[in-house]
Write a protein that holds these residues in place. Structure first.
Motif, PDB file in Angstrom:
ATOM      1  N   GLY A  65       0.896  -1.244  -0.036  1.00 12.12           N
ATOM      2  CA  GLY A  65       0.107   0.078   0.046  1.00 12.12           C
ATOM      3  C   GLY A  65       0.837   1.127  -0.112  1.00 12.12           C
ATOM      4  N   SER A  66       1.803   1.300   0.879  1.00 15.48           N
ATOM      5  CA  SER A  66       2.729   2.392   0.815  1.00 15.48           C
ATOM      6  C   SER A  66       3.581   2.436  -0.375  1.00 15.48           C
ATOM      7  CB  SER A  66       3.994   2.126   1.998  1.00 15.48           C
ATOM      8  OG  SER A  66       4.949   1.252   1.864  1.00 15.48           O
ATOM      9  N   PHE A  67       3.877   1.491  -1.058  1.00 14.68           N
ATOM     10  CA  PHE A  67       4.512   1.430  -2.446  1.00 14.68           C
ATOM     11  C   PHE A  67       3.608   2.171  -3.529  1.00 14.68           C
ATOM     12  CE2 PHE A  67       8.655  -0.431  -2.884  1.00 14.68           C
ATOM     13  CZ  PHE A  67       9.165   0.314  -3.982  1.00 14.68           C
ATOM     14  N   GLN A  68       2.119   1.821  -3.591  1.00 13.14           N
ATOM     15  CA  GLN A  68       1.316   2.377  -4.381  1.00 13.14           C
ATOM     16  C   GLN A  68       1.164   3.829  -4.230  1.00 13.14           C
ATOM     17  OE1 GLN A  68      -2.190  -0.179  -3.757  1.00 13.14           O
ATOM     18  NE2 GLN A  68      -1.453  -1.921  -4.793  1.00 13.14           N
ATOM     19  N   VAL A  74       5.324  10.019  -6.773  1.00 11.81           N
ATOM     20  CA  VAL A  74       6.421  10.157  -7.707  1.00 11.81           C
ATOM     21  C   VAL A  74       5.917  10.613  -9.043  1.00 11.81           C
ATOM     22  CG1 VAL A  74       8.493   9.057  -8.702  1.00 11.81           C
ATOM     23  CG2 VAL A  74       7.639   8.596  -6.231  1.00 11.81           C
ATOM     24  N   ILE A  75       4.954   9.782  -9.536  1.00 15.43           N
ATOM     25  CA  ILE A  75       4.471  10.243 -11.001  1.00 15.43           C
ATOM     26  C   ILE A  75       4.214  11.700 -10.969  1.00 15.43           C
ATOM     27  CG2 ILE A  75       2.872   9.799 -12.718  1.00 15.43           C
ATOM     28  CD1 ILE A  75       2.678   6.936 -11.767  1.00 15.43           C
ATOM     29  N   SER A 229      -2.556   5.017   7.954  1.00 14.13           N
ATOM     30  CA  SER A 229      -1.349   4.584   7.113  1.00 14.13           C
ATOM     31  C   SER A 229      -1.425   4.922   5.782  1.00 14.13           C
ATOM     32  CB  SER A 229      -0.806   3.077   7.427  1.00 14.13           C
ATOM     33  OG  SER A 229      -0.466   3.241   8.661  1.00 14.13           O
ATOM     34  N   GLN A 230      -2.577   5.471   5.287  1.00 18.29           N
ATOM     35  CA  GLN A 230      -2.977   5.667   3.946  1.00 18.29           C
ATOM     36  C   GLN A 230      -2.189   6.727   3.046  1.00 18.29           C
ATOM     37  OE1 GLN A 230      -7.382   6.744   4.273  1.00 18.29           O
ATOM     38  NE2 GLN A 230      -7.934   4.668   3.586  1.00 18.29           N
TER      39      GLN A 230
END
Length: 281
Positions: A65-68, A74-75, A229-230
């Motif tokens: 989830g944190s990576f998404q 980043v994008i 944590s979202q």
């Protein structure tokens, strides 16, 4: 002179080589070993194989989830930071009064620490949202927008300086030739300026990508991952796993290794993609 340098190059290389080994290579190797171990300190590490890597992808870890969320940040950051930085650099390379003053003003946010920036933007955004009876941590969308604003405010000035250097390297005769041939400003920008400064674009995109992926202190101060944590980026997730979850130090180290591999892979892909444009230019 060349013979002397070749003869004694090892002597000059030794301090930098020693610093690289002590500060980077050795910790990396130790960290790689610890990612396959269960430990609380380096001295009590016990080999557990791939168990840490399996646990890293469990839903309770929140790693995916944190990576998404990090990819979303980043994008948008890469696009917005570089567009704004290039536009401002373009304006400040024209014959305008006070360009040096404005360059300094736009660059100054880059000198402020991430924790200070995070709390400052948290206060400003909460002051606005208070009019609507809410806060930045009430919805993940608010935290997301806050991070994008913060990243742009901090990084645009730094990228602007690099773009200015690139724009000043464009040969004036190429621009004049394009104007004589009847090219519009947009055509000149697209077919002359941008191809010439592609190496500059490569550098700025790489710096934006790497710095945004590694974002930690701004994320910590702005939302600390709330709500639920979202808005937690990868670096914050790794640090919380390492230092806030007892007995999961090995899992945190495994996450760090995965993080490094993915970021390096994305950076290599980006460098190859933008450098191919340099060859075409």
């Amino acid at each position: 002179m060349q013979r002397a340098l070749k003869k004694h190059f090892a002597l000059f290389l030794a301090p930098t080589g020693a610093a690289f080994i002590i500060a980077f290579l050795l910790p990396f190797v130790i960290g790689l070993y610890l990612s396959f171990s269960s430990f609380t300190t380096i001295t009590d590490a016990e080999w557990v194989g791939l168990d840490n890597y399996k646990r890293a992808f469990e839903e309770s870890q929140g790693f995916l989830g944190s990576f998404q969320f990090t990819l979303l940040v980043v994008i948008v950051a890469i696009v917005s930071v570089n567009i704004f930085a290039f536009a401002i650099a373009r304006m400040l390379t024209q014959k305008l009064r006070g360009t040096n003053f404005f360059r300094s003003v736009f660059f100054m946010p880059n000198l402020i620490g991430g924790i200070v920036l995070g709390y400052t933007w948290q206060s400003m955004i909460n002051a606005v949202l208070a009019n609507y009876g809410t806060t930045i941590i009430s919805k993940w969308e608010y935290g997301y927008i806050g991070l994008i604003l913060l990243i742009n405010w901090q990084q645009v000035g730094y990228m602007m300086i690099i773009y200015i250097a690139g724009l000043q390297s464009v040969p004036p005769e190429l621009v004049e030739a394009a104007e004589i041939d009847g090219a519009s400003r947009w055509q000149t920008l697209r077919h002359v300026t941008i191809p010439v400064i592609m190496p500059t674009i490569t550098i700025c995109v790489f710096l934006t990508l790497s710095s945004t992926f590694k974002l930690y202190d701004q994320n910590l101060a702005l939302t600390n991952g709330a709500p639920q944590s979202q808005t937690e980026m990868v670096a914050l997730n790794i640090v919380k796993t390492m230092f806030s979850r007892i007995g999961q130090e090995g899992v945190g180290q495994a996450k760090a290794v995965i993080f490094v591999i993915i970021v390096v892979a994305l950076a290599v892909i980006q460098l190859r993609a933008t450098r191919s444009k340099e060859v075409e230019a």
